[in-house]
Structures are given as structure tokens and as C-alpha cells.
Design an enzyme around this catalytic site. Structure first.
Site, short mmCIF file in Angstrom:
data_model
loop_
_atom_site.label_atom_id
_atom_site.label_comp_id
_atom_site.label_asym_id
_atom_site.label_seq_id
_atom_site.Cartn_x
_atom_site.Cartn_y
_atom_site.Cartn_z
NE ARG A 101 -10.74 49.69 80.28
CZ ARG A 101 -10.54 48.92 81.34
NH1 ARG A 101 -10.74 47.61 81.27
NH2 ARG A 101 -10.10 49.44 82.48
CG ASP B 181 -14.09 47.75 75.60
OD1 ASP B 181 -13.64 46.96 74.73
OD2 ASP B 181 -14.22 48.97 75.40
CD GLU C 42 -9.60 53.10 80.08
OE1 GLU C 42 -9.46 54.22 79.51
OE2 GLU C 42 -10.65 52.72 80.54
N GLY D 240 -5.07 56.34 88.27
CA GLY D 240 -6.51 56.20 88.10
C GLY D 240 -6.90 54.74 88.02
CB SER E 54 -13.25 58.04 93.15
OG SER E 54 -13.02 56.70 92.73
CD GLU F 210 -3.28 65.88 89.53
OE1 GLU F 210 -3.68 65.93 88.35
OE2 GLU F 210 -3.82 65.15 90.41
#
Length: 482
Positions: free
Chosen positions: A163, A160, A255, A187, A211, A238
Site C-alpha cells: 500500500r 503495509d 486511501e 480521509g 475524526s 461533504e
């Protein structure tokens, strides 16, 4: 491996804006042998800006020795050309071999070699892009099906251009902001933003990813030779802890945006990171501000393809994510929600907003939907921008901006992005279509009680056809964004 993504000038007109490119082959190398300065990242940035600002001739460049005052002046850390693609080259791959791949040799120690390698990297940029994306998506890992699905998503995001270019431009054209800063990437996914941040001279970058793709990010960081600058931490923001002695960070990049801006609600985690880790005075969020915008949309083709095709009234309960053509928008946009990332709270992500949209189409147009999109802003100060500050709408179309602000829009009149636009189709199939017709009411948005990643949207509206016409009954429609 290169981490460059932003395209360099594609035409002669574009090339004329980059005089440094036209000087490479004309530099008299024999006249520049006396220059033996070590060109670190910031000296290279100053060199490029100095040449761009003063339009140096080949003979001028050849007379530089490396001891000039501009090599240590912060004035030349500020970009002369907005979004200058030369800052998005991988300076660590400098060599004198035009045909060589990424070099394992030490960076050039003289000015002519440095100038020549900028030209070489220009030529290698397209292949470097392809190699980088291929490396990300070609290693499926232990669970092939899940990894391929994740890689497909990340490849789409990387490719993209709006972005990636916006984040890259903010990071690489603000070296004063990033120099010696501690950066937190929330993230991080494959770590692309962390790699860009590492090129701007930070003290350290901490890349957080919950992840399994965090393991791939670690590999990519190591293969770029940045493991001493970037640390990938696998875990939820967290729950993780930063290393001993690191109490606060200076910049948080993330993002986090989803469809309709808030889908997936990753922003909750980013705000948690802000409250835990961002330096209280002077810390910067990137992006710093987002706006949710709403407009009337003719939308007949999308309704025909996505709704009428299935002949299923239940689909009206689902918002539709698709690309809307600019000519199908038949009102000025209305600001639904202004999110200032420096101050907004998680509770404020569920909101109620009035709406008022006036039809502007001079033609006999039926209105089938409301269309939602968002604008995004990056500032070096975290300041809250006023509503009259509009976002850039894409390469070749944007007005020259304040150097402190980078922005992009996901609206129908902008260059398309992977976020597209979100449509809320009217169950009445079409709204009144005369010029001056006003659609007004209330927009409700909250997290889904069934799936916290999804959004429940409720729109109450009535139609005012004109001063002499009665107002319609209030129509209530509920949608899911998922």
C-alpha cells in the site's frame, strides 16, 4: 523526522541497479569545490536522474558545476529507474554528519555535500521508519482506549509495504504532475500521503479528516515543518469548505479502499469530493481505477479453522477476511466490477454482475469458497485502462510497467496486504472438483440497510460438470461483509 517508508536495495544485485550509491565515497571533494549551486527539490531530482541515466563516474560527478543544462531540463524530472527508492528520501534533512539525527541546519549548497547526504539518508532509513511509526502510535491522546485502537489500525496500514510503496511511488516519481498543483487528500488520517505529496513541489495540499485523529495529523505536519504547504481541515468532506480563492483542486488522493474493496463505503465521500472540487478538465484521481476480481478457491484449511471449529452454520452468513494461499486458487479470475474513479457514480457502487468461473486444477480438488480481491491502478492522465492490463503482484515479481502507471493487487498470488482477501464459503461445503467444471451465476452487491458501512452480498450460482452432465439447481447464498 523522516517520512520514508520504501525499502532501499537489500542485496548486491539490487544495489548494482543504483550506480549512484557506488559513487559517493569515491567523489574527489577537492575537485568539486567550484560547484556552489543551491539544490532545491527539483534540481536534486534532476541530478539523481542524470547520474542514473548516464552512469557518471566519480570524476564526471566531480566536474559538475551546477550550471549544466540538465539542472533546468524537465527531461530529468522523469524517473530513469522505475520506483527509484532514492526519490523517497527526506531531502529536507540533508547534512554532512553521518551520525547526526535530522538536521536543523540549512540544506547543503554544494554538490559533494548533496551526494554525501544521499548516502547518509540511506543508512538512516530503517531507524527513520521506526521513529515515524512510533511517534504516530505512542501518543494516545485524551481517550486512551479509542486512540490506541485507532493508532493500531493506522500503524498496520502504514506498515503495509504494498500500500505505502504504491502511493509513495506514484507521488514521488511524478514531480511534473504534482509541481505547483493543488492537492486534496480525502480521509487523510495521520497525514502520511499529504506529507509525501508535499515533497513533490505542490502549490498546496489540503488534508481532510473527519475524526479526532486530524489533531494528530496537524501535529505531525507541524513537526515536519510543512505547515506552510499542508493544511489539515477537520470535518466531513461533504461539509467543509476550502479557503477563499480555491475553487478547484488538480489532484485528489485518498486511501479509501476497504475489505472486498467497498467495505466502509468511504468511496462515496471521495466521489463527493471529486464532484465538488476536482478541476473538470485534466483533474486526476489517485488511484484512478480499481477492479473487483472473483475466483474459485479450494479453501479447506480456512473453512476448517474459521467455520468447522465453531460448528456454527450462522457463520456462513458472514464473509471471511483472511489470507488465501496462491495454490488454493483453482480458476482464472473473473472481473466482477471495474471502477473508473474519474466517471463512476455513487449509485453504481451497488451493482449486479454475471459470473463464470472454470476449474483449472488438474488435481482431485474440492472447492469450498469463492474468493474476492481487488486490483488498484494509478495513472497520471486518469485514463481508463483496458481489462487486459494486469496489476503488479509485488516487489521482485512485477513486469516493468509504463512509467505513467503504478499498480498493485491484493490477490492471493500477490504480496499480502492488510486488506487480505474476502471469502464466500459455500453452504454445500464443497463444489464439484473436476477440471473444466464451470460455476456460473450472478453476483449482487449493495449497501447494508442496517449499517451503511457494511455490504450485503447475494450470490446465485449453478454448477455445470460437463457437456454430458446435467446442470445443478441454482443455489442462493447471502453474506454480510463487516
Amino acid at each position: 523526522m523522516s517520512i520514508c517508508f520504501v525499502a532501499l536495495p537489500q542485496s548486491q544485485d539490487d544495489a548494482d541497479e543504483f550506480p549512484i550509491k557506488n559513487n559517493f565515497n569515491n567523489v574527489d571533494r577537492s575537485s568539486t569545490t567550484k560547484c556552489s549551486t543551491e539544490l532545491d527539490l527539483h534540481r536534486r531530482i534532476r541530478l539523481i536522474n542524470y547520474i542514473q541515466k548516464h552512469k557518471l563516474t566519480p570524476s564526471n560527478v566531480g566536474n559538475l558545476t551546477g550550471s549544466e543544462s540538465f539542472f533546468t531540463s524537465d527531461e530529468y524530472l522523469i524517473p530513469v529507474i522505475e520506483d527509484d527508492p532514492l526519490f523517497q528520501l527526506d531531502f529536507d534533512d540533508w547534512s554532512d554528519d553521518d551520525k547526526a539525527g535530522p538536521s536543523t541546519s540549512t540544506p547543503p549548497s554544494d554538490l559533494p555535500s548533496a551526494l554525501r547526504h544521499i548516502q547518509i539518508l540511506d543508512k538512516q532509513l530503517p531507524q527513520a521508519q521506526n521513529n515515524f511509526i512510533a511517534e504516530i502510535i505512542n501518543d494516545p491522546g485524551p481517550s486512551a482506549g479509542e486512540a490506541l485502537r485507532d493508532d493500531d489500525i493506522h500503524a498496520v496500514m502504514i506498515q503495509d509495504k504494498v500500500r505505502t510503496a504504491s502511493y509513495t511511488s506514484f507521488i514521488l516519481t511524478n514531480p511534473i504532475l504534482f509541481r505547483d498543483a493543488i492537492v486534496l487528500d480525502v480521509g487523510c488520517r495521520t497525514g502520511v500521503l499529504s506529507l509525501f505529496a508535499a515533497k513533490s513541489g505542490p502549490k498546496h495540499v489540503y488534508a481532510i479528516e473527519a475524526s479526532g485523529i486530524a489533531e494528530k495529523a496537524k501535529k505531525i505536519v507541524h513537526e515536519n515543518g510543512l505547515q506552510n504547504v499542508v493544511t489539515v481541515i477537520r470535518g466531513k468532506v461533504e461539509e467543509i469548505s476550502l479557503p477563499d480563492g480555491v475553487d478547484h483542486v488538480d489532484i485528489i488522493i485518498s486511501e479509501w479502499m476497504g475489505y472486498a474493496l467497498l467495505y466502509e463505503l468511504m468511496l462515496d465521500s471521495v466521489l463527493h469530493a471529486r464532484d465538488r472540487f476536482l478541476r473538470p478538465n485534466g483533474g486526476v484521481m489517485a488511484p484512478s481505477q480499481c477492479r473487483m476480481m472473483l475466483a474459485l478457491c479450494e479453501g479447506s484449511k480456512i473453512v476448517k479453522d474459521r467455520v468447522d471449529f465453531w460448528n456454527d452454520v450462522l457463520i456462513y452468513k458472514d464473509a471471511i477476511v483472511d489470507v488465501v494461499s496462491p495454490e488454493s486458487v483453482v480458476s482464472e479470475p473473473y472481473l466482477l466490477k471495474d471502477l473508473h474513479l474519474q466517471t463512476i457514480t455513487s449509485r453504481q457502487l451497488e451493482f449486479t454482475s454475471p459470473l463464470s468461473l472454470t476449474s483449472t486444477s488438474p488435481m482431485h480438488t474440492k472447492i469450498h469458497a469463492l474468493v474476492l480481491y481487488f486490483d488498484t491502478f494509478f495513472t497520471t492522465t486518469g485514463e481508463h485502462l483496458s481489462p487486459d492490463r494486469r496489476a503488479s503482484i509485488g516487489p521482485g515479481m512485477k513486469e516493468r510497467e509504463d512509467k505513467r502507471v503504478i499498480s498493485f493487487s491484493t490477490g492471493p498470488t500477490s504480496q499480502p496486504t492488510h486488506w487480505m482477501q474476502t471469502l464466500f464459503c459455500s453452504r454445500t461445503r464443497s463444489l464439484p472438483r473436476r477440471v473444466g467444471t464451470v460455476v456460473s451465476g450472478t453476483f449482487y452487491c449493495k449497501k447494508s440497510e442496517v449499517n451503511s458501512r457494511e455490504l450485503d452480498v447475494e450470490i446465485h450460482y449453478s454448477v455445470h460438470k460437463g457437456a454430458d452432465a446435467p446442470t445443478s439447481e441454482v443455489i442462493v447464498q447471502m453474506y454480510k461483509v463487516h
